[in-house]
Design an enzyme around this catalytic site. Structure first.
Site, PDB file in Angstrom:
ATOM      1  N   HIS A   3      39.776  30.438  35.352  1.00  0.00           N
ATOM      2  CA  HIS A   3      40.144  31.100  34.290  1.00  0.00           C
ATOM      3  C   HIS A   3      38.746  31.432  33.372  1.00  0.00           C
ATOM      4  CE1 HIS A   3      44.322  31.272  35.294  1.00  0.00           C
ATOM      5  NE2 HIS A   3      44.462  29.919  34.844  1.00  0.00           N
ATOM      6  N   LEU A  38      40.565  33.634  43.210  1.00  0.00           N
ATOM      7  CA  LEU A  38      40.729  34.383  42.144  1.00  0.00           C
ATOM      8  C   LEU A  38      41.907  34.257  41.435  1.00  0.00           C
ATOM      9  CD1 LEU A  38      39.156  38.047  43.205  1.00  0.00           C
ATOM     10  CD2 LEU A  38      38.276  36.275  41.621  1.00  0.00           C
ATOM     11  N   ASP A  39      42.196  34.553  40.092  1.00  0.00           N
ATOM     12  CA  ASP A  39      43.415  34.372  39.455  1.00  0.00           C
ATOM     13  C   ASP A  39      44.443  35.162  40.115  1.00  0.00           C
ATOM     14  OD1 ASP A  39      41.931  32.325  37.747  1.00  0.00           O
ATOM     15  OD2 ASP A  39      41.448  33.971  36.323  1.00  0.00           O
ATOM     16  N   THR A  40      45.700  35.023  39.947  1.00  0.00           N
ATOM     17  CA  THR A  40      46.779  35.821  40.492  1.00  0.00           C
ATOM     18  C   THR A  40      46.571  37.410  39.744  1.00  0.00           C
ATOM     19  OG1 THR A  40      47.987  34.239  40.651  1.00  0.00           O
ATOM     20  CG2 THR A  40      49.057  36.404  40.810  1.00  0.00           C
ATOM     21  N   THR A  69      43.870  38.577  38.628  1.00  0.00           N
ATOM     22  CA  THR A  69      42.373  39.110  38.734  1.00  0.00           C
ATOM     23  C   THR A  69      42.548  39.854  40.153  1.00  0.00           C
ATOM     24  OG1 THR A  69      41.608  37.556  37.274  1.00  0.00           O
ATOM     25  CG2 THR A  69      39.965  38.744  38.895  1.00  0.00           C
TER      26      THR A  69
END
Length: 260
Positions: A209, A124-126, A128
């Protein structure tokens, strides 16, 4: 050469059958895997609901090798290898989706309190938050993240409205990004308070993303984002920063999702 020696040499040598005491009784393996009591497991076997290596088993005394034999109950695989571990963690916002970070940022390892070495299933994105699976099962992890299996992930995204009535239709039809078309599998408005709108979006894409880029291209930049489901596994009420072991049923559902 005498007659007896010739006869012995002409005999066909067949592999020895499995010894009567070789392996572990099936009902014991099932009970230790968390399926239920031995009595309950015997009932499952007697009802023909258990398969070993693809074949139905009805004999209570059947012996199996927990490390090699593949066992299914009601169509779901039962993990019988004692060393295998399966967890879910609710990654907080601002935490990197790795088990360590060379820049000293908080990582998943800060929230994992088990001795085994685990690997994260996807990222997961940082910025998110939400559901990440952790396991030491390499084959399952590979299939869950490989595009060919098309495992769906569901997200809650906060955007600012108003939004057009046809937004869901547009996202399902596909949005053109610089690295190709991306389509939502499902879309719905989850909640709305004034201009603040929570939308639920499901897709099987794994590009970086991807949810943020998709909604931004559609004209609705994401304010906050959380993953709430990975395949059949739902985040539920697990709080940010917490983790828990997956149930036997959940592990079986993951296997079923990728045909293992």
């Amino acid at each position: 050469m005498n007659e007896n020696e010739g006869a012995r040499r002409d005999e066909t040598i067949e592999p020895a059958p499995r010894a009567e005491n070789e392996g572990v009784r099936l009902q014991k393996v099932l009970a230790e895997a968390g399926i239920g009591s031995r009595r309950h497991c015997e009932e499952l076997i007697g009802e023909g609901r258990v398969k070993v290596n693809g074949k139905e088993v009805f004999r209570f005394g059947e012996r199996v090798d927990p490390r090699r034999d593949v066992i299914h109950v009601d169509g779901r695989r039962v993990e019988t290898r004692a060393e295998m571990r399966y967890y879910m963690v609710n990654k907080p916002r601002g935490v990197v989706s790795t088990m360590s970070d060379e820049r000293g940022r908080k990582s998943l390892a800060d929230y994992v309190e088990v001795p085994e070495r685990l690997f994260h299933v996807g990222r997961l994105d940082t910025d998110t938050e939400g559901l990440i699976l952790l396991t030491n099962d390499g084959e399952l992890s590979h299939r869950l993240t490989h595009p060919s299996w098309g495992v769906e992930k569901t997200y809650l995204a906060e955007i600012h409205g108003p939004i057009p009535r046809d937004l869901g239709k547009r996202l399902r039809a596909g949005v053109r990004l610089e690295d190709g078309l991306v389509k939502a599998d499902k879309f719905r408005i989850f909640d709305q308070v004034g201009k603040r709108i929570l939308v639920e979006i499901t897709l099987h894409e794994g590009r970086k993303h991807i949810v943020r880029r998709m909604l931004k291209e559609a004209g609705f930049p994401v304010q906050q984002l959380a993953r709430i489901q990975f395949g059949p596994i739902k985040l539920g009420m697990l709080k940010p920063g917490n983790m828990r072991a997956l149930t036997v049923r959940e592990v079986g559902e993951l296997y079923k999702a990728v045909d293992l």
